[in-house]
Design a protein around this motif. Structure first.
Motif, short mmCIF file in Angstrom:
data_model
loop_
_atom_site.label_atom_id
_atom_site.label_comp_id
_atom_site.label_asym_id
_atom_site.label_seq_id
_atom_site.Cartn_x
_atom_site.Cartn_y
_atom_site.Cartn_z
N GLY A 330 -23.76 -1.09 -26.03
CA GLY A 330 -23.97 -2.53 -26.05
C GLY A 330 -23.85 -3.15 -24.67
O GLY A 330 -23.83 -2.44 -23.66
N VAL A 337 -22.53 -10.22 -25.77
CA VAL A 337 -23.52 -10.50 -26.81
C VAL A 337 -23.98 -11.95 -26.71
O VAL A 337 -25.16 -12.26 -26.91
CB VAL A 337 -22.91 -10.22 -28.20
CG1 VAL A 337 -23.84 -10.71 -29.32
CG2 VAL A 337 -22.62 -8.72 -28.37
N GLU A 388 -31.72 -7.74 -30.05
CA GLU A 388 -30.61 -7.61 -30.99
C GLU A 388 -29.52 -6.81 -30.29
O GLU A 388 -29.76 -5.68 -29.86
CB GLU A 388 -31.06 -6.90 -32.26
CG GLU A 388 -29.95 -6.73 -33.28
CD GLU A 388 -30.41 -5.96 -34.51
OE1 GLU A 388 -29.54 -5.50 -35.27
OE2 GLU A 388 -31.63 -5.81 -34.69
N THR A 389 -28.36 -7.39 -30.12
CA THR A 389 -27.29 -6.73 -29.39
C THR A 389 -26.04 -6.62 -30.25
O THR A 389 -25.71 -7.52 -31.02
CB THR A 389 -26.93 -7.51 -28.10
OG1 THR A 389 -26.49 -8.82 -28.45
CG2 THR A 389 -28.14 -7.62 -27.19
N ASN A 390 -25.36 -5.50 -30.11
CA ASN A 390 -24.04 -5.31 -30.70
C ASN A 390 -23.27 -4.36 -29.80
O ASN A 390 -23.73 -4.01 -28.71
CB ASN A 390 -24.15 -4.80 -32.15
CG ASN A 390 -24.99 -3.53 -32.26
OD1 ASN A 390 -24.75 -2.56 -31.52
ND2 ASN A 390 -25.98 -3.54 -33.15
N GLN A 391 -22.11 -3.91 -30.24
CA GLN A 391 -21.28 -3.07 -29.38
C GLN A 391 -21.80 -1.66 -29.21
O GLN A 391 -21.36 -0.94 -28.31
CB GLN A 391 -19.85 -3.03 -29.94
CG GLN A 391 -19.14 -4.36 -29.90
CD GLN A 391 -19.15 -4.98 -28.51
OE1 GLN A 391 -18.79 -4.33 -27.54
NE2 GLN A 391 -19.55 -6.25 -28.42
#
Length: 402
Positions: A330, A337, A388-391
């Motif tokens: 990420g 984020v 689309e972002t996450n860890q």
């Protein structure tokens, strides 16, 4: 970094012998070049002060103000020296306008690098006392030794199971060195092969020739033997869902330059063009996706991905209506984020891989990839990029031109 008080800055400004201070009356003529040399020298911190080096723009050699107007443009030009790709690895510096001795000055504070040697235009600049010069072989060895005792990013961790013979001497000497160092430096170079490899962070040190992650990715004969996830998975899907038929697939491996070139060829082969003969006096050729946008998102995915503790590849899934490029790991560091993709917000999980991509010509300047891709998509008439972002991943979706 602590904030210097006006009194502390004026004390530094008045010290004509300090090797932590350099003064420039303005930013005209050849001063920008000399300023970059000074930034490089302060970042290398050969005397091992472990303190910021300070450049004063708007000060004479006799420590009095020069009266140079400190404009927003001048401050931007100074700040851009951090990311224009001329100084590698990227320096950490801070730029501000201050009022000292009753006049405005630009103050540039340069932090010592954790990853020396730092180069400007292929030359390693150092500072000892009031003198600034190009490092000799012994001084370069000292900088290499300093690096061993710092907290290192993962891209220059040693890979204990790899050997020096797993790196390509031909690629290093014939392709990498000529573009990484100035020709006059190479001609005068009396370093051993191991010393040159260590200076470029391809191995740990001349005495410990264990390859680093960077060495395997940049000039490794078979990097995936040691970094199983360091490849690109390409799928061309005839439909809009993953379960639809796959009409082309390839796992693209090899060293990072070969991998990117092959991936670009694959993207180019699938990027169909259409001829418009009605909207202009001469026919116009339009591509479904602008090549520059595909390049920038691909480069970002390979540069900013995590190579640590994962066997996941960079994934390029090309559907009939869109392309999804999935980069493992990420947002990193200053990038979160919430602020991902905003102008001016950058950080580098793999700064040394960035240096290699810049050296080989894949990156012209840092921190502009997403902005360039967005501009190219708009010019080509495509919908805006979607992130689309996450860890665990960053997924960029490019939608086809309607």
């Amino acid at each position: 970094m602590k904030q210097f008080t006006d009194q502390e800055l004026e004390t530094l400004l008045n010290d004509i012998e300090s090797d932590l201070v350099e003064k420039k009356q303005s930013l005209k003529g050849d001063v920008p070049k000399k300023t970059r040399q000074a930034i490089c020298a302060f970042a290398n911190d050969l005397p091992n002060h472990n303190q910021p080096g300070i450049l004063f723009i708007g000060a004479k050699d006799d420590c009095t103000p020069s009266g140079e107007p400190i404009t927003d443009e001048l401050l931007r030009n100074l700040a851009d020296m951090k990311t224009d790709g001329n100084i590698l690895p990227l320096p950490v510096l801070f730029v501000e306008k201050r009022v000292l001795k009753g006049a405005e000055m630009a103050v540039v504070a340069v932090m010592p690098s954790d990853m020396p040697p730092v180069k400007y235009e292929g030359r390693i600049w150092i500072r000892t006392g009031p003198r600034r010069s190009i490092a000799n072989a012994q001084e370069e060895r000292i900088l290499n030794e300093k690096r061993r005792y710092k907290t290192l990013p993962f891209d220059i961790y040693p890979v204990p199971s790899a050997k020096l013979t797993d790196l390509s001497k031909v690629i290093f000497e014939n392709e990498y060195l000529p573009v990484a160092f100035a020709s006059d430096v190479l001609e005068a170079n009396n370093r051993s092969y191991e010393e040159r490899m260590s200076s470029c962070k391809m191995i740990v040190s001349p005495d410990d020739t264990t390859p680093t992650v960077l060495g395997l990715l940049a000039i490794g004969k078979s990097p995936q033997d040691f970094l199983p996830g360091a490849y690109i998975q390409f799928l061309r899907i005839d439909g809009t869902e993953l379960e639809d038929p796959v009409i082309d697939e390839e796992d693209i491996g090899g060293a990072i330059v070969e991998m990117l070139r092959r991936a670009e060829e694959k993207l180019k082969a699938h990027n169909r063009s259409a001829v418009d003969i009605t909207s202009a006096p001469t026919h116009q050729i339009a591509l479904t996706y602008p090549p520059a946008a595909l390049q920038q998102i691909l480069y970002n995915a390979v540069l900013h991905r995590t190579y640590e503790s994962t066997n996941a590849p960079v994934r390029i899934y090309w559907f009939n209506d869109r392309i999804e490029i999935n980069s493992p790991g990420g947002p990193y560091g200053n990038v979160t984020v919430e602020n991902f993709g905003k102008p001016g917000i950058t950080d580098y999980r793999n700064p040394n891989i960035g240096d290699v991509l810049k050296t080989f010509g894949f990156i012209q300047a840092f921190g502009r990839g997403i902005a360039t891709a967005r501009k190219e998509m708009e010019k080509n008439g495509n919908p805006a990029l979607e992130f689309e972002t996450n860890q665990s991943a960053v997924v960029c979706t490019l939608r086809g031109k309607q």
